[in-house]
Design a protein around this motif. Sequence first.
Motif, PDB file in Angstrom:
ATOM      1  N   PRO A  31       0.805  -1.237   0.000  1.00  0.00           N
ATOM      2  CA  PRO A  31       0.000   0.000   0.000  1.00  0.00           C
ATOM      3  C   PRO A  31       0.831   1.277   0.000  1.00  0.00           C
ATOM      4  CG  PRO A  31      -0.957  -1.599   1.495  1.00  0.00           C
ATOM      5  CD  PRO A  31       0.361  -2.166   1.059  1.00  0.00           C
ATOM      6  N   SER A  69      -2.436 -10.486  -0.845  1.00  0.00           N
ATOM      7  CA  SER A  69      -3.071  -9.228  -0.481  1.00  0.00           C
ATOM      8  C   SER A  69      -2.329  -8.660   0.724  1.00  0.00           C
ATOM      9  CB  SER A  69      -4.549  -9.430  -0.145  1.00  0.00           C
ATOM     10  OG  SER A  69      -5.164  -8.208   0.244  1.00  0.00           O
ATOM     11  N   PRO A  72      -3.023  -3.202   5.637  1.00  0.00           N
ATOM     12  CA  PRO A  72      -2.913  -1.763   5.382  1.00  0.00           C
ATOM     13  C   PRO A  72      -1.582  -1.132   5.768  1.00  0.00           C
ATOM     14  CG  PRO A  72      -5.061  -2.266   6.306  1.00  0.00           C
ATOM     15  CD  PRO A  72      -4.262  -3.529   6.392  1.00  0.00           C
ATOM     16  N   SER A 115      -9.466  -5.856   4.122  1.00  0.00           N
ATOM     17  CA  SER A 115     -10.226  -4.599   4.153  1.00  0.00           C
ATOM     18  C   SER A 115      -9.292  -3.429   4.414  1.00  0.00           C
ATOM     19  CB  SER A 115     -11.317  -4.664   5.233  1.00  0.00           C
ATOM     20  OG  SER A 115     -10.723  -4.730   6.521  1.00  0.00           O
ATOM     21  N   TRP A 116      -9.787  -2.206   4.155  1.00  0.00           N
ATOM     22  CA  TRP A 116      -8.963  -1.003   4.304  1.00  0.00           C
ATOM     23  C   TRP A 116      -8.539  -0.785   5.751  1.00  0.00           C
ATOM     24  CZ3 TRP A 116      -7.687  -0.362  -0.355  1.00  0.00           C
ATOM     25  CH2 TRP A 116      -8.597  -0.440  -1.406  1.00  0.00           C
ATOM     26  N   THR A 117      -9.326  -1.247   6.711  1.00  0.00           N
ATOM     27  CA  THR A 117      -8.986  -1.094   8.117  1.00  0.00           C
ATOM     28  C   THR A 117      -8.136  -2.252   8.638  1.00  0.00           C
ATOM     29  OG1 THR A 117     -11.032  -2.216   8.792  1.00  0.00           O
ATOM     30  CG2 THR A 117     -11.098   0.196   8.549  1.00  0.00           C
ATOM     31  N   TRP A 158     -12.090  -4.785  -2.152  1.00  0.00           N
ATOM     32  CA  TRP A 158     -13.012  -4.020  -1.331  1.00  0.00           C
ATOM     33  C   TRP A 158     -13.348  -2.708  -2.028  1.00  0.00           C
ATOM     34  CZ3 TRP A 158     -15.164  -5.311   3.452  1.00  0.00           C
ATOM     35  CH2 TRP A 158     -14.720  -6.515   3.997  1.00  0.00           C
ATOM     36  N   PRO A 160     -14.406   1.319  -2.034  1.00  0.00           N
ATOM     37  CA  PRO A 160     -13.872   2.407  -1.195  1.00  0.00           C
ATOM     38  C   PRO A 160     -14.626   2.621   0.106  1.00  0.00           C
ATOM     39  CG  PRO A 160     -13.938   3.081  -3.487  1.00  0.00           C
ATOM     40  CD  PRO A 160     -14.652   1.765  -3.419  1.00  0.00           C
ATOM     41  N   GLY A 162     -15.818   0.397   2.092  1.00  0.00           N
ATOM     42  CA  GLY A 162     -15.567  -0.666   3.053  1.00  0.00           C
ATOM     43  C   GLY A 162     -16.793  -1.456   3.453  1.00  0.00           C
ATOM     44  N   ARG A 207      -7.324   2.770  -2.440  1.00  0.00           N
ATOM     45  CA  ARG A 207      -8.128   3.253  -1.314  1.00  0.00           C
ATOM     46  C   ARG A 207      -8.820   4.567  -1.641  1.00  0.00           C
ATOM     47  NH1 ARG A 207      -6.055   2.855   4.913  1.00  0.00           N
ATOM     48  NH2 ARG A 207      -8.078   3.266   5.909  1.00  0.00           N
ATOM     49  N   ASN A 208      -8.233   5.367  -2.559  1.00  0.00           N
ATOM     50  CA  ASN A 208      -8.841   6.649  -2.919  1.00  0.00           C
ATOM     51  C   ASN A 208      -9.952   6.507  -3.950  1.00  0.00           C
ATOM     52  OD1 ASN A 208      -7.436   6.079  -5.242  1.00  0.00           O
ATOM     53  ND2 ASN A 208      -6.362   8.046  -5.364  1.00  0.00           N
ATOM     54  N   ASP A 257      -2.019   2.719  -2.196  1.00  0.00           N
ATOM     55  CA  ASP A 257      -3.174   3.395  -1.591  1.00  0.00           C
ATOM     56  C   ASP A 257      -3.547   4.677  -2.324  1.00  0.00           C
ATOM     57  OD1 ASP A 257      -3.999   1.658   0.333  1.00  0.00           O
ATOM     58  OD2 ASP A 257      -3.111   2.720   2.031  1.00  0.00           O
TER      59      ASP A 257
END
Length: 336
Positions: A31, A69, A72, A115-117, A158, A160, A162, A207-208, A257
Amino acid sequence: WWVKTGTKSFQPQQLTTAPPGISPQSAAISPDGKYLAYSDGTGMYLQVIKSEEVHPILSLRGFRVLDISWVPDSTALAVCATPPSVETPGLFVASIFGADPPRQISTAASKAAVSWTGDEVAFVSPTGTTVWVVNADGDNPRPVLQTHDADRITGLAWAPDGKSLILSKLHGQDVHYEIELQTVELGTKRQTTILKEPLLQGFSIARNGRLVCSIAEMGAAATLYDTMIGSHVTGPLRLRRLGSWGAQSMFALSLTDDGHRLALLQGTYQADVYTAAIDEEHVRLRDMHRLTMDERNDFPTATIPGPPPTRMGDTQEGTERPGEPCGEPPHEPARD
């Protein structure tokens, strides 16, 4: 290969060079854009992009990694991999530092997306027919999607927000097929088709909200396209052409990211016909032999009881013709 997609100049750079027979099977950029994780027939590796230093990932020694994968913070990987002496790939989380054994999250998985988190992991069953979401510690696995008999999930990411997933789904029988990008809301399980493209080879989402995909072109090189997606994707995507550089196939796409750097695998494919015996005890093929030796794509259309010949379709001649077994072992397409 990697591409700086945030600039006007489209200049790909080659990151790995593989000798014949040892080509990368999976790859993903971190990322933060500092590392490239990739696997080949000899193991799992971490490349520092700036210095080009390459180090083995010791925690995955002996594993056959199918899909990668990143978490983050770019310190660990979620991989779909087959451990030593195991037939079915599972889902593992492994640190890129040290040699501690990886932590297993699921016993059966072929593709995964963190996931992003970092709290959850979505993954696809080895059959490609079921999508699950599980907590990062392995607790609370729950099904999200079950496909129809003729459908297979070929990619997963995922969205954006989430709260939903974006996946590529292949639908088809024989040599007739189509590929769709769909969103799946985790709460309602509602599915929405956002792109229909039979020649879609792969995609990735930053992510953006930046989505980049590769699409094959009939009689030409594969091309990269991009678009921006918001929190809720409801309609057909409008793609913008980024460019191409002569590769027949571009797959295993991964974005940083910020969406400015893209890593991918490049390959050249040719479809050939093989025969094999079915090992029902271990559910796999054995004694595989290649039937076709020409420099064109061949597809089996029917079988005749007893020994060969086998009927097949030829994309160059457009006719059906008998194939003769030649006894040559199968080989993987060349990849860089």
